[in-house]
Design an enzyme around this catalytic site. Structure first.
Site, PDB file in Angstrom:
ATOM      1  CD  GLU A   1      -8.932  68.740 150.922  1.00 52.10           C
ATOM      2  OE1 GLU A   1     -10.025  68.704 150.357  1.00 52.10           O
ATOM      3  OE2 GLU A   1      -8.678  68.121 151.985  1.00 52.10           O
TER       4      GLU A   1
ATOM      5  CB  ALA B   1      -9.476  69.443 143.481  1.00 48.88           C
TER       6      ALA B   1
ATOM      7  CD  GLU C   1     -14.183  69.602 150.218  1.00 47.51           C
ATOM      8  OE1 GLU C   1     -14.011  70.553 150.993  1.00 47.51           O
ATOM      9  OE2 GLU C   1     -13.698  69.569 149.071  1.00 47.51           O
TER      10      GLU C   1
ATOM     11  N   GLY D   1     -11.907  66.785 147.471  1.00 45.72           N
ATOM     12  CA  GLY D   1     -13.187  67.133 146.868  1.00 45.72           C
ATOM     13  C   GLY D   1     -14.092  65.933 146.690  1.00 45.72           C
TER      14      GLY D   1
END
Length: 255
Positions: free
Chosen positions: A129, A63, A109, A106
């Site tokens: 994270e 992210a 993901e 992310g």
């Protein structure tokens, strides 16, 4: 400059995440553009398969932390940060990730939200994270656990350690490992093979496989049988079986 570049390869579309200066960090703007692009391509009958990639250094390194840093719990709940991912989940056509370099947070993901993964020999995957005080929030704890099991998912999520392409392959996260310079070509080759198949059957087969992840076996079997029967209403089913009996190549038109 666009955050998502689009290339047409006949019935296959190659999408490139395009924020190289920050290793393709998944900003809200990038995810909004990707969401809109996938929604548009899902409605385009000329597109049968999509390949999603980054660059040789990174698929996506996570992210955009600069963007997230100032948020509060309330602002996160009120924002569209996570709902932008729904277009990836709902994309009805095959979506193939072509991964070189980093796929972290992310980025990992997003890889796991795809249907198949081609990894370069330099690919690195991880959910780091925890190291910045949070946890995966776009499916990382859920999809990872379903694929690799509780113990491996716990280790990756709670330590934040990265794994190599070879480790990811043995865990079932990756379909094929190739030389980094061959990642795009191998993903396009796989996509073009699928694009030759009957598109309605491909969509329903994808739906059925995904159903298996979230339902008991008896429910999944009932759903599979319904979709199987439904395909006998398609012209492609008639064409496919006729071509087989007549010993000729089939020509599928998605009807």
């Amino acid at each position: 400059m666009s955050n998502v570049l689009e290339e047409r390869h006949e019935q296959v579309v190659l999408l490139r995440l395009n924020r190289p200066e920050v290793l393709n960090a998944l900003s809200g703007e990038l995810m909004e553009e990707l969401s809109n692009t996938l929604t548009r391509l899902d409605q385009d009958d000329q597109v049968r398969v999509v390949v999603l990639t980054g660059n040789e250094r990174a698929f996506a390194a996570g992210a955009d932390i600069q963007e997230l840093h100032g948020n509060t719990a309330v602002s996160m709940l009120a924002s569209r940060q996570i709902t932008r991912w729904d277009a990836v989940k709902k994309f009805s056509k095959p979506l193939i990730a072509a991964v070189s370099g980093w796929a972290l947070g992310g980025g990992m993901e997003l890889v796991m939200a795809c249907d198949m993964v081609i990894a370069g020999d330099n690919a690195q995957f991880g959910q780091p994270e925890i190291k910045i005080g949070v946890m995966p929030g776009a499916g990382g704890t859920q999809r990872l656990t379903k694929v690799v099991g509780k113990a491996r998912a716990m280790e990756m999520v709670l330590t934040g350690r990265t794994i190599t392409a070879e480790e990811a392959f043995h865990m079932g996260l990756v379909n094929h490992i190739v030389a980094r310079e061959q990642v795009i070509n191998r993903a396009l080759e796989l996509a073009q093979t699928i694009a030759l198949m009957p598109p309605i059957a491909v969509r329903l087969a994808k739906e059925s496989v995904l159903t298996a992840l979230d339902t008991p076996l008896d429910v999944g079997l009932t759903h599979e049988r319904r979709l199987f029967s439904l395909l006998f209403a398609s012209e492609d089913q008639k064409e496919g079986m006729s071509a087989f009996l007549e010993k000729r190549p089939p020509h599928f038109e998605g009807r």
